[in-house]
Write a protein that holds these residues in place. Sequence first.
Motif, PDB file in Angstrom:
ATOM      1  N   LEU A 114      -2.484   6.451   5.810  1.00 42.19           N
ATOM      2  CA  LEU A 114      -1.617   4.929   5.185  1.00 42.19           C
ATOM      3  C   LEU A 114      -2.767   4.390   4.452  1.00 42.19           C
ATOM      4  N   MET A 115      -3.928   4.196   4.818  1.00 43.48           N
ATOM      5  CA  MET A 115      -4.884   3.333   4.225  1.00 43.48           C
ATOM      6  C   MET A 115      -4.972   3.771   2.793  1.00 43.48           C
TER       7      MET A 115
ATOM      8  N   VAL B 103      -2.995   5.866   1.027  1.00 36.56           N
ATOM      9  CA  VAL B 103      -1.972   5.724   0.393  1.00 36.56           C
ATOM     10  C   VAL B 103      -1.939   4.283  -0.343  1.00 36.56           C
ATOM     11  N   GLY B 104      -2.228   3.273   0.595  1.00 33.86           N
ATOM     12  CA  GLY B 104      -2.317   1.815   0.030  1.00 33.86           C
ATOM     13  C   GLY B 104      -3.034   1.688  -0.781  1.00 33.86           C
ATOM     14  N   ILE B 105      -4.446   2.287  -0.742  1.00 32.07           N
ATOM     15  CA  ILE B 105      -5.448   2.057  -1.783  1.00 32.07           C
ATOM     16  C   ILE B 105      -5.049   2.773  -3.193  1.00 32.07           C
TER      17      ILE B 105
ATOM     18  N   LEU C 222      -1.830   2.989  -4.138  1.00 31.85           N
ATOM     19  CA  LEU C 222      -0.810   2.209  -4.675  1.00 31.85           C
ATOM     20  C   LEU C 222      -1.554   1.204  -5.344  1.00 31.85           C
ATOM     21  N   VAL C 223      -2.269   0.212  -4.676  1.00 32.03           N
ATOM     22  CA  VAL C 223      -2.924  -0.779  -5.400  1.00 32.03           C
ATOM     23  C   VAL C 223      -3.694  -0.592  -6.630  1.00 32.03           C
TER      24      VAL C 223
END
Lengths: 288, 238, 327
Positions: A97-98, A100-102, A104-105
């Motif tokens: 998840l982390m 994936v988040g990185i 996206l950001v």
Amino acid sequence: MVQFVQIVVNGVFTGGVYAIIGIGLSLIFGVMRIVNFAHGVFLVVGMFTTLFFFERLHVDPFLVIPLVVLVGGLLGIVLERFLLEPIVRAPEHASILMTVGIGLVLSNLLLFAFGDAPQIINTRYSTSTWHLGPITFSTALTIAFVLTVVVIGGLALILERTDLGRSIRAAAQNADAAELQGINTRRVRSLVFGIGFALAALAGALLLPQLFAHPSIGPTYTLKAFVVTVLGGMGNVAGAIGGGLLLGVTESLGAAYVSSSYRDAFGLAAFLLVLLLRPAGLFGRSRT
Amino acid sequence: MPEVLRTERLTRVFGGLVAVNEVEFAAEEGEIVGLIGPNGAGKTTFFNLVSGALRVSGGRIFFQGREITHAPAYRRAELGIGRTFQVMKPFPRLTVMENVLVGAFLRHPSRLAAERWAAEILKMMGLSEFAAASARSLTTAGRKRLEIARALALNPTLLLLDEVVAGLNPVEAEGTVELIRRIRDRGTTIIMVEHIMRVIMGLSDRIVVLTHGRKIAEGTPPQVASNPDVINAYLGTH
Amino acid sequence: MRRTPPSGSHPATRPRIGAGTSSLTGALVLLALLTFYPAAFPSFITLGVTIVLFAAMASAWDVLGGWTGQLSLGHAVFVGIGAYTMALLVLRNGVAPWWGAMVGMGASVVVAAMWGGVTFRLRGPYFALASIAVAEMTRIVANNWARLTGGAEGISLPTLPLFLGLDLFSRRVEFYMALILLGLALAVAWWLQRSRFGYHLQAIREDEDAAMALGINPTREKVWAFLASAALTSLGGSLYGIFLGFFEPRGMFSLDLSVQLALMAYIGGAGTLFGPLIGAGLLVGGSEVLRIYFPGKSLFVYGVLIILVVLFAPDGLSTAVRRARRA
């Protein structure tokens, strides 16, 4: 026959760059047990860093490469320190998840910075070619391939011959034992993530003269990186080279002889089959 | 006494290492069998083979006369084999009660009956007051009891206990020893791996000794304690 | 010596049951309140439909992802199957959309059974990787098989027959349909919270080896969870298709859509009753605000929030809030 050789050659050249992407991902997985879902976005960051230097300072894309590698490496180290180190002991879905988040950001930040229009670099050699007998070579891809070979060779030397390389290999084999032997695994993790990011960024710089840059193409390359590493065996750095070449050639043959619109599906199908039938990869020993 | 468990030439190979080597083993109903041996003797591997967590490389396993050599782990639990894990495996995000409830559902499909049975087990294990606490908040001693409680919730015919006493303080250890006796008195057959000699000698009806995956001795605690092979194995002077 | 009351009625076992009842009440109150939304905020009705519909699909995802712990990044496949089956049956065969949605649900269940049967022996990140591969391959096929799907140009829905006298293209009607679906998803989650099957799923999520030692067949239970999850998601997809009116494989089968559903559930709290709903509200609302100021960058919110949640509230916001209140 000439056509076939031509297609294989093209596949091998692209496959070299895929190998660089895959090596980074595999190294990160081997040492950190993290499947980096942001890997393709790192490649896009490399593309836009190249673009930035090319347009602002008018430096030749291939000369910018050391700078791109440096920027990628530093970003990787910073991201690891602040976002991945805190969740080292967390369950594995946390790191998925982390990252994936990185991803996206980062891709949305690129959108803010560079806008939504696809960008391309035009250089003398972008479209130029050279010939060896009846076979045609793209100059840009040739330079990229030579650099790929140099970088992979250099990385192999680092891994085999230096203290840092030995630490990395030790940490990949058994992090706790490495820690007991006085290896600072925290530092190794940061460096490995930095190296992974730098390699992905390098691949972006190498591909840029050939391809459009757009902030949203990251996931496509994340998938290619997954395919390469799974074919080669997750965590198997040498296997990633074979996986990269295999993907490059498969894609290029599949696109030429079967259907170009299904180009990406061939890699994915191979990926799924290997995952299910030979989870250790094509070149790894399958565990009993 | 009817036989509960029997293994024939049970073997497991990891790479080049033979972790369990042609072990012949049997346990009768209501027995406590101690399984001992130096580190790396293959005791936990033996448990994993019997419970189905690992596949056998050779040999056969029979439970109550029925061959279970290739049955999956969950099938063996259904048949009546309960186990604890040496590296404890609680369900951390569930409460203590819920941990036991998961096991209780096997014999009691209705929620009410399962909850009643789980509460009974918790009471027997002295865990009632922690029922609503999350499993990860338990101490080591508490977690070891939870391991036993969960396995007991299956109402097993055969219970495999993997180092449930090691690591406890003397008072806690005494409590667990007492519990194991009570479990046996209800008719459950127990095979236990334990490093603490005083515990295993005191509890076991019979002891089996493994070294390097082989069974080297078997007998009552006094017989085994005076067996020169066993003494050699433990002192490492062959 | 502590005296314990008779078994079965031990006080310590009570809060759990109490919690179940109060959360049921909470869910019913919430659904009742939401029925007033179209009347209260008529000009934000489209936002309302989006939030409720995504809450329903995120809850559906959560049956597999949260309760069972199998991180799927390919659920867009079921959204796509739901939308396309419904639309194609309307366009080609004149089948009413609600029957089309049922057929789509059946198709999704069949796909999930095969997909799960093959990939559930993969553990950890490998299952997530395989799910992406399946979804991407489906997208590529849908994009190129133009004779079946209309291909990359997409398809648009014709006028739909009335459903029990209601116009399906009315946002109000869509809102209530989405709300019914959300009610269904919440009912499933509430049942998972306390049933034997639900506990089996949670045990598998927490520790598959320990679950097996307790007589649970992980593959079988995972496949059932996948079927339920796929069926609900597919219904959501059919409704989403009607809501959009026009769609293309690039959007309906996209990795972004799969990631969105997963992140909604995780940010709100995976494997909790209200988590996916909270996540959907926050993310759909947040990206709507962002879309006004920065068009095209709405996923930025998802990225920032998931990073913060992983760092500071690893069990999701609903769990963090509940813990903070208790402390």
